[in-house]
Design an enzyme around this catalytic site. Sequence first.
Site, PDB file in Angstrom:
ATOM      1  N   ARG A   1       0.861  -1.184   0.000  1.00 31.12           N
ATOM      2  CA  ARG A   1       0.000   0.000   0.000  1.00 31.12           C
ATOM      3  C   ARG A   1       0.898   1.235   0.000  1.00 31.12           C
ATOM      4  O   ARG A   1       1.489   1.596   1.021  1.00 31.12           O
ATOM      5  CB  ARG A   1      -0.937  -0.007   1.208  1.00 31.12           C
ATOM      6  CG  ARG A   1      -1.967  -1.138   1.175  1.00 31.12           C
ATOM      7  CD  ARG A   1      -2.848  -1.072  -0.045  1.00 31.12           C
ATOM      8  NE  ARG A   1      -3.941  -2.042  -0.005  1.00 31.12           N
ATOM      9  CZ  ARG A   1      -4.838  -2.205  -0.979  1.00 31.12           C
ATOM     10  NH1 ARG A   1      -4.737  -1.468  -2.093  1.00 31.12           N
ATOM     11  NH2 ARG A   1      -5.803  -3.088  -0.864  1.00 31.12           N
TER      12      ARG A   1
ATOM     13  N   GLU B   1      -8.232 -12.579  -6.804  1.00 30.79           N
ATOM     14  CA  GLU B   1      -7.099 -12.456  -5.895  1.00 30.79           C
ATOM     15  C   GLU B   1      -6.702 -13.763  -5.230  1.00 30.79           C
ATOM     16  O   GLU B   1      -5.530 -13.937  -4.858  1.00 30.79           O
ATOM     17  CB  GLU B   1      -7.391 -11.399  -4.821  1.00 30.79           C
ATOM     18  CG  GLU B   1      -7.559 -10.001  -5.397  1.00 30.79           C
ATOM     19  CD  GLU B   1      -7.547  -8.911  -4.341  1.00 30.79           C
ATOM     20  OE1 GLU B   1      -7.418  -9.240  -3.139  1.00 30.79           O
ATOM     21  OE2 GLU B   1      -7.660  -7.734  -4.718  1.00 30.79           O
TER      22      GLU B   1
ATOM     23  N   GLU C   1      -1.190  -6.120  -7.335  1.00 26.14           N
ATOM     24  CA  GLU C   1      -1.686  -7.492  -7.325  1.00 26.14           C
ATOM     25  C   GLU C   1      -0.698  -8.491  -7.908  1.00 26.14           C
ATOM     26  O   GLU C   1      -0.852  -9.698  -7.718  1.00 26.14           O
ATOM     27  CB  GLU C   1      -3.020  -7.552  -8.077  1.00 26.14           C
ATOM     28  CG  GLU C   1      -4.146  -6.809  -7.362  1.00 26.14           C
ATOM     29  CD  GLU C   1      -5.437  -6.833  -8.146  1.00 26.14           C
ATOM     30  OE1 GLU C   1      -5.382  -7.091  -9.370  1.00 26.14           O
ATOM     31  OE2 GLU C   1      -6.496  -6.577  -7.549  1.00 26.14           O
TER      32      GLU C   1
END
Length: 220
Positions: free
Chosen positions: A69, A102, A150
Amino acid sequence: MSAPADRPESWPILSHRIAAHGAISDFVEDEVRVPDGTTMVRQWVTHPGAVSIMAVDDHDRVAVVYQYRHPVAMRLLEPPAGILDVVGESALGAAKRELAEEAMLGADDWRVLVDFFSSPGGLQESLRVFLARGLHHVGRPDGFLVEAEESDMGLQWIALDELVDLAYAGRVQNPNMVTGTLALALARAQGRIDSLRPGDAPWPAREQFRVRNRELDARG
């Protein structure tokens, strides 16, 4: 007297200005009339909303990812999650898609664990945390491209009790992870898992989201 609950309410917007446009969110400034007749200026960030999934296997382990992040310069332990950015897609549909994208997982049983706003004083984002059980392997959806954060996050299985310990120790901080973990642990302890709302239960915050956006769109 009605039962305690959040309720829809919108104070009159006297002026509305988009100060900056972003790929996902805009930064806006509103002048708002307060019920006592005074006015206030509030700056806030738009957001399409998001879903996350506490996917639990038969051994009470939760599927989690480590995702970088950039704003906080940390790699966070998180449940599979994503924003509501597909036109016409339901929240449940988005959750199923995100879990497949995911974690390459599908689920036979979907429940709503909890709904919340991540930072309602300055951010429009509403979140729904789902509980997914009866897990099985699935392929990623057609057309999905693994890229950006990702492409480097991986999948792990962590026992729910361990996640509870991590949350209380301050070692996991993603709001979906903390909220989902503690809500799931409490639901399990209280024996309310099977009485949770169904996966397609109404989400009042999303209706208010649409009302607010129509109001702002009408202002041009």
